[in-house]
Design an enzyme around this catalytic site. Structure first.
Site, PDB file in Angstrom:
ATOM      1  N   VAL A   7       0.845  -1.187   0.000  1.00  0.00           N
ATOM      2  CA  VAL A   7       0.000   0.000   0.000  1.00  0.00           C
ATOM      3  C   VAL A   7       0.880   1.236   0.000  1.00  0.00           C
ATOM      4  O   VAL A   7       1.818   1.346   0.781  1.00  0.00           O
ATOM      5  CB  VAL A   7      -0.915   0.027   1.254  1.00  0.00           C
ATOM      6  CG1 VAL A   7      -1.791   1.270   1.260  1.00  0.00           C
ATOM      7  CG2 VAL A   7      -1.769  -1.233   1.321  1.00  0.00           C
ATOM      8  N   CYS A   8       0.565   2.168  -0.905  1.00  0.00           N
ATOM      9  CA  CYS A   8       1.251   3.460  -0.892  1.00  0.00           C
ATOM     10  C   CYS A   8       0.216   4.547  -1.142  1.00  0.00           C
ATOM     11  O   CYS A   8      -0.970   4.253  -1.251  1.00  0.00           O
ATOM     12  CB  CYS A   8       2.394   3.494  -1.900  1.00  0.00           C
ATOM     13  SG  CYS A   8       1.913   3.461  -3.621  1.00  0.00           S
ATOM     14  N   SER A   9       0.654   5.779  -1.255  1.00  0.00           N
ATOM     15  CA  SER A   9      -0.332   6.843  -1.378  1.00  0.00           C
ATOM     16  C   SER A   9      -1.080   6.795  -2.707  1.00  0.00           C
ATOM     17  O   SER A   9      -2.283   6.966  -2.740  1.00  0.00           O
ATOM     18  CB  SER A   9       0.288   8.214  -1.132  1.00  0.00           C
ATOM     19  OG  SER A   9       1.507   8.334  -1.799  1.00  0.00           O
ATOM     20  N   GLY A  11      -0.338   4.148  -5.199  1.00  0.00           N
ATOM     21  CA  GLY A  11      -0.301   2.805  -5.767  1.00  0.00           C
ATOM     22  C   GLY A  11       0.693   2.671  -6.903  1.00  0.00           C
ATOM     23  O   GLY A  11       0.803   1.633  -7.523  1.00  0.00           O
ATOM     24  N   ALA A  39      -3.837   3.654  -0.805  1.00  0.00           N
ATOM     25  CA  ALA A  39      -4.467   3.504   0.515  1.00  0.00           C
ATOM     26  C   ALA A  39      -5.987   3.561   0.407  1.00  0.00           C
ATOM     27  O   ALA A  39      -6.694   2.859   1.133  1.00  0.00           O
ATOM     28  CB  ALA A  39      -3.951   4.583   1.462  1.00  0.00           C
TER      29      ALA A  39
END
Length: 106
Positions: A7-9, A11, A39
């Site tokens: 998960v990242c801000s 994707g 996220a």
């Protein structure tokens, strides 16, 4: 099959790491499904797919407690990707740690 969600801000920044982790898994003959989402997509993905581990990119690690409380009933471990390994895009090391966490959680 081991399923790992990063998960990242947005994707996107984790997509290179996903590629490197998949390559490391292939080398070790480990059947994996490794993918990255933003996220905001986590809940939707979790409603459709069973995962073994949720890994947070450095830019969203502040959300860890939120995800841990959301996933504790599902028995899905949550961890943050080491900032150094993330910066170096060390897919092998991130995969190694992920597999250890999954094994510990069994």
């Amino acid at each position: 099959m081991v399923t790992i969600m990063l998960v990242c801000s947005a994707g996107m920044s984790t997509s290179l790491l996903v590629t490197k982790m998949k390559a490391a898994a292939e080398k070790k003959n480990i059947d994996t499904d490794i993918f990255a989402v933003s996220a905001s997509e986590v809940d939707e993905v979790l409603s459709k797919k069973k995962i073994d581990l949720l890994l947070l990119g450095p830019q969203v690690k502040y959300m860890r407690a939120q995800f841990e409380s959301k996933l504790k009933d599902k028995n899905i471990p949550v961890d943050s990707i080491d900032m150094r390994d993330y910066g170096l895009m060390n897919g092998e090391k991130v995969l190694e740690k992920a597999l250890e966490l999954i094994e510990k959680n069994k």
